[in-house]
Every structure is written in C-alpha cells, then in structure tokens.
Design a protein around this motif. Structure first.
Motif, mmCIF file in Angstrom:
data_model
loop_
_atom_site.group_PDB
_atom_site.id
_atom_site.type_symbol
_atom_site.label_atom_id
_atom_site.label_comp_id
_atom_site.label_asym_id
_atom_site.label_seq_id
_atom_site.Cartn_x
_atom_site.Cartn_y
_atom_site.Cartn_z
ATOM 1 N N GLY A 1 0.800 -1.215 0.000
ATOM 2 C CA GLY A 1 0.000 0.000 0.000
ATOM 3 C C GLY A 1 0.832 1.264 0.000
ATOM 4 O O GLY A 1 1.916 1.338 -0.594
ATOM 5 N N VAL A 2 0.346 2.279 0.717
ATOM 6 C CA VAL A 2 0.976 3.600 0.682
ATOM 7 C C VAL A 2 2.345 3.624 1.347
ATOM 8 O O VAL A 2 3.071 4.612 1.196
ATOM 9 N N ILE A 3 2.731 2.559 2.039
ATOM 10 C CA ILE A 3 4.098 2.462 2.540
ATOM 11 C C ILE A 3 5.089 2.496 1.379
ATOM 12 O O ILE A 3 6.276 2.826 1.553
ATOM 13 N N ARG A 4 4.605 2.212 0.170
ATOM 14 C CA ARG A 4 5.454 2.189 -1.024
ATOM 15 C C ARG A 4 5.652 3.573 -1.645
ATOM 16 O O ARG A 4 6.494 3.724 -2.537
ATOM 17 N N ILE A 5 4.892 4.578 -1.229
ATOM 18 C CA ILE A 5 4.975 5.895 -1.872
ATOM 19 C C ILE A 5 6.402 6.436 -1.836
ATOM 20 O O ILE A 5 6.966 6.832 -2.866
ATOM 21 N N SER A 6 6.991 6.466 -0.661
ATOM 22 C CA SER A 6 8.350 7.006 -0.531
ATOM 23 C C SER A 6 9.342 6.195 -1.363
ATOM 24 O O SER A 6 10.267 6.750 -1.970
ATOM 25 N N GLN A 7 9.149 4.888 -1.396
ATOM 26 C CA GLN A 7 10.033 4.022 -2.181
ATOM 27 C C GLN A 7 9.892 4.331 -3.671
ATOM 28 O O GLN A 7 10.897 4.431 -4.387
ATOM 29 N N TYR A 8 8.662 4.478 -4.135
ATOM 30 C CA TYR A 8 8.447 4.786 -5.548
ATOM 31 C C TYR A 8 9.082 6.121 -5.932
ATOM 32 O O TYR A 8 9.657 6.268 -7.021
ATOM 33 N N ILE A 9 8.963 7.107 -5.056
ATOM 34 C CA ILE A 9 9.562 8.412 -5.349
ATOM 35 C C ILE A 9 11.083 8.304 -5.392
ATOM 36 O O ILE A 9 11.743 8.942 -6.215
ATOM 37 N N GLU A 10 11.647 7.472 -4.528
ATOM 38 C CA GLU A 10 13.089 7.244 -4.561
ATOM 39 C C GLU A 10 13.486 6.551 -5.863
ATOM 40 O O GLU A 10 14.528 6.896 -6.468
ATOM 41 N N PHE A 11 12.701 5.591 -6.327
ATOM 42 C CA PHE A 11 12.970 4.966 -7.628
ATOM 43 C C PHE A 11 12.984 6.024 -8.733
ATOM 44 O O PHE A 11 13.830 6.001 -9.629
ATOM 45 N N TRP A 12 12.022 6.941 -8.672
ATOM 46 C CA TRP A 12 11.932 8.020 -9.670
ATOM 47 C C TRP A 12 13.167 8.915 -9.604
ATOM 48 O O TRP A 12 13.729 9.287 -10.644
ATOM 49 N N ARG A 13 13.599 9.289 -8.410
ATOM 50 C CA ARG A 13 14.770 10.154 -8.263
ATOM 51 C C ARG A 13 16.010 9.502 -8.875
ATOM 52 O O ARG A 13 16.871 10.186 -9.454
ATOM 53 N N LYS A 14 16.107 8.176 -8.756
ATOM 54 C CA LYS A 14 17.254 7.453 -9.304
ATOM 55 C C LYS A 14 17.144 7.227 -10.810
ATOM 56 O O LYS A 14 18.100 6.773 -11.439
ATOM 57 N N GLY A 15 15.974 7.496 -11.370
ATOM 58 C CA GLY A 15 15.759 7.227 -12.790
ATOM 59 C C GLY A 15 15.366 5.805 -13.082
ATOM 60 O O GLY A 15 15.343 5.379 -14.248
ATOM 61 N N ASP A 16 15.031 5.040 -12.028
ATOM 62 C CA ASP A 16 14.651 3.644 -12.229
ATOM 63 C C ASP A 16 13.235 3.512 -12.792
ATOM 64 O O ASP A 16 12.908 2.492 -13.403
ATOM 65 N N VAL A 17 12.394 4.510 -12.544
ATOM 66 C CA VAL A 17 11.065 4.551 -13.152
ATOM 67 C C VAL A 17 10.853 5.932 -13.766
ATOM 68 O O VAL A 17 11.392 6.932 -13.279
ATOM 69 N N ILE A 18 10.059 5.960 -14.826
ATOM 70 C CA ILE A 18 9.803 7.192 -15.574
ATOM 71 C C ILE A 18 8.288 7.365 -15.691
ATOM 72 O O ILE A 18 7.586 6.433 -16.095
ATOM 73 N N PRO A 19 7.768 8.539 -15.347
ATOM 74 C CA PRO A 19 6.320 8.750 -15.451
ATOM 75 C C PRO A 19 5.818 8.672 -16.893
ATOM 76 O O PRO A 19 6.550 8.943 -17.850
ATOM 77 N N ASN A 20 4.545 8.290 -17.015
ATOM 78 C CA ASN A 20 3.781 8.394 -18.269
ATOM 79 C C ASN A 20 4.356 7.567 -19.417
ATOM 80 O O ASN A 20 4.282 7.962 -20.580
ATOM 81 N N GLN A 21 4.892 6.412 -19.091
ATOM 82 C CA GLN A 21 5.441 5.551 -20.136
ATOM 83 C C GLN A 21 4.359 4.679 -20.772
ATOM 84 O O GLN A 21 3.331 4.376 -20.160
ATOM 85 N N THR A 22 4.638 4.252 -21.995
ATOM 86 C CA THR A 22 3.782 3.310 -22.713
ATOM 87 C C THR A 22 4.605 2.070 -23.032
ATOM 88 O O THR A 22 5.744 2.183 -23.504
ATOM 89 N N ALA A 23 4.056 0.912 -22.770
ATOM 90 C CA ALA A 23 4.760 -0.328 -23.080
ATOM 91 C C ALA A 23 4.886 -0.491 -24.594
ATOM 92 O O ALA A 23 3.949 -0.202 -25.345
ATOM 93 N N SER A 24 6.051 -0.933 -25.032
ATOM 94 C CA SER A 24 6.260 -1.210 -26.447
ATOM 95 C C SER A 24 6.264 -2.715 -26.670
ATOM 96 O O SER A 24 6.591 -3.497 -25.773
ATOM 97 N N ILE A 25 5.899 -3.136 -27.876
ATOM 98 C CA ILE A 25 5.763 -4.563 -28.175
ATOM 99 C C ILE A 25 7.035 -5.093 -28.823
ATOM 100 O O ILE A 25 7.489 -4.583 -29.853
ATOM 101 N N ASN A 26 7.614 -6.122 -28.210
ATOM 102 C CA ASN A 26 8.780 -6.791 -28.780
ATOM 103 C C ASN A 26 8.383 -7.897 -29.749
ATOM 104 O O ASN A 26 9.105 -8.183 -30.708
ATOM 105 N N PHE A 27 7.252 -8.533 -29.476
ATOM 106 C CA PHE A 27 6.742 -9.608 -30.338
ATOM 107 C C PHE A 27 5.240 -9.720 -30.128
ATOM 108 O O PHE A 27 4.752 -9.559 -29.005
#
Length: 343
Positions: free
Chosen positions: A45-71
């Motif tokens: 749950g919301v215990i993950r908010i701070s972790q997610y923001i830390e992932f964002w600061r590191k560049g590990d996640v990027i907002p507003n992405q769309t999945a691309s198809i490999n196959f």
C-alpha cells in the motif's frame, strides 16, 4: 492514525502528480496503492509511496510511459515496460491479454523492464472482472535479492509472487495472491515501521541464524527471507523466476543489478473455451460451496476462499478508515514536503 481512503488517495495523487505523472497515472497509482491497504495488504500500500519516489529520483522509473511490443501474434504479446510505473504498464499489458483471450480463447502476455507491479492480485482481479481466469508469475531481475533458497542462508532472488484468478458469476471472484517466501518483503517493512517482531522462522540474519528483528533485512550485511513451505516454496520461486524472467523476456534475477525491475508472465483464459460456460459456472459454484461448508476448527472463524479476507477488509475499511503507523505516515508527509505538496 486513522485516515479515510479518499483523503489518502488524494494525497498520494498529489505526490505522483508533483513528479510529472499525468492525471490518469497519478490517479491509478494512488488508487491501487490505497486499495492494497483497503484489502488488508499494507505491505503493498501507501508504505510504497516514498520508495516509488526514490525509484523516480534514481531514474529507475519514468512517469507516463507506454509499453512497447517486442513480439506479437494472435494470442501472444511480449512487452517492454520502458521503465514505466507498474500500475500504468500493468493495465496496458493485461488489457491486451484480455482482448486476445476474448477473441481467441486464450492468451499469454509478458512484460519486463517495468517498475514495481504492486499487488499482483490486482491483475488477477482485472481479468476476473472481464470474465476470465488468469495465472501470473512475477520476478525481479536484480535488486531485492532477499530470499534464500531452501537449505541456503543467502538471498538469491526476490519474493517472486504468484497470483491466480477465477471468475464467479456472483461477482465474488476467487483471487489467490501470495509471495513464494514466508513473508512478502513489504510485510517486513511494515513490521519495521511499527516496531514489531516478525513471526518465528521467517527471516535469517546475515549469519544464517533465524531472527525476529525486521531490521536484519535492511542493514548490511543483509539477512534473507525464508521460503514458504520449505522446498516447495523454494521450487515455486525458482520456477517463477525462470517463467517470468527467461520465458517472459525480462531477465532472471542476477547479481550486480541495483535497479528494481519487475517481470511478469501472464496466462489468460476464457472459461468457456474448454467446457460449456454454464458448466464451468455451475462447477465453480458447487465446489466453492462445498469448501465453505467445511466444519471450521474454530467456530468463530468460518472457512474462507481466496479473496474472501480482502473483500471483508475492504468493506470495513471503506467505512471506518485506514490505520497507518506513525513512521509510515511521517515518511509520506516528508515525501510530500520534499515535493512541495501540501497534505
């Protein structure tokens, strides 16, 4: 403290909007995180908010992405999550799986290179809401090396959850969702924030000695979670890593990778493909009724089906509010303040 789910969703939405998530993404991440709390899974749950923001600061996640198809073919799609938030990419991937299974009876979809996918039961529920059965295997390709194989004392992979969903025509779908370790990592984090001890024989310290201190998982050298069901859970975890990582295309768990990246391999089935749908619905109802009628060991606690505890918890907490420990609440407020968000 106790807070209403609506207020918690709104604060979470503001936080993710502050890092650039569009309105839909900020709403979806917040809704699913808070719903994890509502269903009794504070670990996701919301215990993950701070972790997610830390992932964002590191560049590990990027907002507003769309999945691309490999196959892709009629029944299969293999996606690259492009480091998007798991709540966003997960919807995109499972939507395609639902569409393919609706048209061709069965589908297999996979995704790698994606942020934390949250409570995996969400994806089983999404498929069940569309009238489909589903099976999901999830791994982490590098970070979070926190689960020891049976007989070992060092972490070699993550908690590698498995979720299975089965729709019921009364709306109370069966949703099984469990880590292959004795505890989900988030439950250890919850215990740490609350200052609670862990159940016995769930965690090893860095010397391989069982400990009930949750801090052992977060201090160097790190301890390791033990597998559920001994060799059975260990076997499931290893096969899950291979299915999600090797076959799914996102990569198996490996040393030296610091960024958290989930992989998921999902199978979706139209229940009416292999047998008449009326037969499936009838058998599902008869069997689950039979299971429910088991005489309970404790008369105060009737036998439940997968998904029952979550429905009960959600009903109660929507009425009475979500309880957060002080540490988790202060972490959220601190994250909000750092981003210029007013609670």
């Amino acid at each position: 403290m106790v807070i209403t789910f609506k207020k918690l969703e709104e604060l979470s939405r503001k936080i993710f909007a502050a890092i650039g998530s569009n309105a839909d993404e900020a709403r979806d991440i917040s809704r699913l995180l808070v719903r994890a709390n509502l269903t009794g899974h504070d670990s996701h749950g919301v215990i993950r908010i701070s972790q997610y923001i830390e992932f964002w600061r590191k560049g590990d996640v990027i907002p507003n992405q769309t999945a691309s198809i490999n196959f892709e073919n009629d029944a299969i799609a293999v996606f690259n999550g492009n480091r998007g938030f798991g709540q966003t990419i997960g919807h995109q991937v499972i939507d395609v799986g639902i569409q393919k299974a609706r048209k061709f009876g069965v589908s297999i979809v996979s995704v790698g290179n994606v942020g934390h996918l949250g409570r995996i039961g969400d994806w089983s529920e999404k498929a069940a809401d569309a009238g489909q059965a589903s099976l999901h295997f999830v791994n982490t390709s590098g970070a979070s090396t926190i689960v020891a194989p049976f007989g070992g004392t060092e972490g070699r992979y993550a908690t590698n959850p498995i979720s299975i969903g089965m729709p019921k025509n009364d709306g109370d779908s069966l949703i099984f969702d469990a880590a292959t370790s004795k505890l989900a990592e988030g439950k250890v984090k919850v215990a740490l924030n609350k200052g609670s001890k862990l159940p016995p024989d769930t965690l090893l310290d860095s010397s391989g000695t069982p400990t009930r201190n949750p801090a052992a998982l977060y201090t160097e050298p790190r301890g390791a979670l033990m597998p559920m069901g001994e060799y059975k859970g260990s076997g499931l975890a290893i096969m899950t890593d291979l299915l999600a990582g090797a076959i799914g295309g996102g990569g198996c768990h490996a040393p030296g990778v610091t960024a958290l990246s989930n992989g998921m391999l999902s199978f979706l089935v139209d229940p009416g493909v292999f047998a008449d749908r009326d037969f499936v619905d009838s058998e599902t109802q008869k069997f689950t009724d039979w299971v429910r009628q088991t005489v309970p060991a404790d008369l105060n606690y009737p036998v439940q089906l997968p998904g029952d505890p979550e429905r009960k918890s959600e009903t109660e907490l929507r009425k009475h509010g979500i309880t957060l420990d002080d540490s988790t609440w202060h972490q959220i407020l601190s994250t909000a303040e750092d981003l210029g968000v007013t609670p």
